[in-house]
Design a protein around this motif. Structure first.
Motif, mmCIF file in Angstrom:
data_model
loop_
_atom_site.group_PDB
_atom_site.id
_atom_site.type_symbol
_atom_site.label_atom_id
_atom_site.label_comp_id
_atom_site.label_asym_id
_atom_site.label_seq_id
_atom_site.Cartn_x
_atom_site.Cartn_y
_atom_site.Cartn_z
ATOM 1 N N GLU A 1 2.142 5.165 -14.235
ATOM 2 C CA GLU A 1 0.704 4.973 -14.532
ATOM 3 C C GLU A 1 0.522 3.589 -15.792
ATOM 4 O OE1 GLU A 1 -3.317 7.252 -15.904
ATOM 5 O OE2 GLU A 1 -1.310 8.501 -15.493
ATOM 6 N N VAL B 1 -1.626 -5.605 -4.702
ATOM 7 C CA VAL B 1 -1.108 -4.589 -3.470
ATOM 8 C C VAL B 1 -1.421 -5.387 -2.217
ATOM 9 C CG1 VAL B 1 -1.649 -2.229 -2.622
ATOM 10 C CG2 VAL B 1 -2.163 -2.600 -5.083
ATOM 11 N N THR C 1 0.796 -1.205 0.118
ATOM 12 C CA THR C 1 -0.156 0.067 0.128
ATOM 13 C C THR C 1 0.801 1.156 0.066
ATOM 14 O OG1 THR C 1 -0.216 -0.406 2.368
ATOM 15 C CG2 THR C 1 -2.090 -1.030 0.858
ATOM 16 N N ASN C 2 1.949 1.203 0.797
ATOM 17 C CA ASN C 2 3.043 2.342 0.754
ATOM 18 C C ASN C 2 3.497 2.633 -0.689
ATOM 19 O OD1 ASN C 2 2.337 3.007 3.228
ATOM 20 N ND2 ASN C 2 3.891 1.724 4.013
ATOM 21 N N THR C 3 4.279 1.551 -1.224
ATOM 22 C CA THR C 3 4.819 1.789 -2.353
ATOM 23 C C THR C 3 3.999 1.810 -3.624
ATOM 24 O OG1 THR C 3 5.282 -0.765 -2.843
ATOM 25 C CG2 THR C 3 6.618 0.395 -1.606
ATOM 26 N N CYS C 4 2.823 1.425 -3.524
ATOM 27 C CA CYS C 4 1.697 1.677 -4.738
ATOM 28 C C CYS C 4 1.416 3.209 -4.820
ATOM 29 C CB CYS C 4 0.522 1.226 -4.429
ATOM 30 S SG CYS C 4 -1.025 1.264 -5.578
ATOM 31 N N LYS C 5 1.176 3.883 -3.294
ATOM 32 C CA LYS C 5 1.063 5.375 -3.254
ATOM 33 C C LYS C 5 2.319 6.004 -3.719
ATOM 34 C CE LYS C 5 -0.365 8.757 0.235
ATOM 35 N NZ LYS C 5 -0.798 8.892 1.504
ATOM 36 N N ALA C 6 3.518 5.616 -3.664
ATOM 37 C CA ALA C 6 4.568 6.377 -4.193
ATOM 38 C C ALA C 6 4.859 6.124 -5.735
ATOM 39 C CB ALA C 6 5.737 5.799 -3.323
ATOM 40 N N THR C 7 4.428 5.264 -6.426
ATOM 41 C CA THR C 7 4.604 4.894 -7.466
ATOM 42 C C THR C 7 3.718 4.993 -8.614
ATOM 43 O OG1 THR C 7 4.613 2.622 -7.288
ATOM 44 C CG2 THR C 7 6.372 3.483 -6.831
ATOM 45 N N GLU C 8 2.335 4.775 -8.105
ATOM 46 C CA GLU C 8 1.093 4.686 -9.257
ATOM 47 C C GLU C 8 1.047 5.809 -10.186
ATOM 48 O OE1 GLU C 8 -2.438 4.036 -7.353
ATOM 49 O OE2 GLU C 8 -2.249 5.803 -6.006
ATOM 50 N N GLU C 9 1.320 6.944 -9.699
ATOM 51 C CA GLU C 9 1.356 8.012 -10.652
ATOM 52 C C GLU C 9 2.262 7.844 -11.790
ATOM 53 O OE1 GLU C 9 1.099 12.843 -10.850
ATOM 54 O OE2 GLU C 9 0.894 11.943 -9.016
ATOM 55 N N TYR D 1 1.437 0.345 -14.600
ATOM 56 C CA TYR D 1 0.125 -0.402 -14.043
ATOM 57 C C TYR D 1 -0.893 -0.622 -14.648
ATOM 58 C CZ TYR D 1 1.889 0.756 -9.059
ATOM 59 O OH TYR D 1 2.354 0.564 -7.871
#
Length: 222
Positions: free
Chosen positions: A67, A77, A56-64, A70
């Protein structure tokens, strides 16, 4: 910084060449763009069913920033709270992954990489390393630190086919994570204060030093 993996395969003091299985290593801002290009039209384009594993942390840091990657992957996640590289985490991955998964992307730090490299090894699937923090030297390790039946042990695991370390991601990791990576090294040329500040150049030097350390571990069979 495009790292020449041949530098890690040349004769050492023992007079032997050590096998390096990582085909490409990139440490620079925008490295994930090069990863997307490799997946769409480069040496990774043959893999059509990739699985991206993050928390959940690394998703938030990388998803943008990631994109497009993903969008082209099946994404798992994992809950970052109390996440461990153990049988439970492996079972979550096994229950989630499609039968036709042919590539795993490990987007995270040590725990995500241990889980990913262990699963990749068990299913004989190649994996790509995307470090989100310069927190340790295990990204190119030949083993995974797993906890089975309450006992932590090192088990043989897969080496990544490529590593893409994006400075725009790992330099912005929590200061404590990158500081932990610096603590593993005795290189006085790497400034801890700059690491904690998230200085991009210092963080890149740290990431390179950690990867170099990891290759040394490979050569010694670690």
């Amino acid at each position: 910084m495009r790292v020449d993996t041949d530098d890690f395969a040349r004769p050492r003091g023992c007079g032997k060449n050590h096998l390096v299985e990582v085909e490409k290593i990139l440490i620079e801002p925008g490295a994930v763009n090069a990863l997307e290009e490799a997946m769409s039209e480069g040496f990774l384009k043959e893999y059509i069913s990739p699985l991206l594993i993050c928390d959940t942390n690394t998703c938030k840091a990388t998803e943008e920033l990631m994109e497009d990657i993903y969008d082209r992957c099946q994404v798992l996640v994992l809950d970052a709270d109390d996440l461990k590289a153990d049988r439970h985490a492996v079972e979550i991955v096994e229950n989630y992954m499609d039968e036709d998964i042919d590539l795993i992307l490990a987007v995270g730090a040590g725990t995500i990489h241990d889980i990913s490299r262990y699963v990749a090894s068990q299913y004989k699937i190649p994996f790509v390393s995307v470090p989100t923090a310069a927190s340790g030297d295990g990204f190119v390790s030949t083993t995974a630190v797993m906890t089975f039946n309450g006992i932590e042990e090192e088990v043989p695991a897969a080496v990544p086919v490529a590593l893409y370390a994006d400075t725009d991601i790992f330099a912005k990791a929590p200061a404590g994570l990158n500081a932990a990576g610096a603590a593993e090294l005795s290189d006085e040329k790497i400034s801890l204060s700059l690491i904690e500040e998230g200085n991009p150049e210092a963080c890149e030097k740290l990431m390179y030093a950690l990867i170099k350390s990891g290759f040394s571990g490979q050569a010694e069979g670690e």
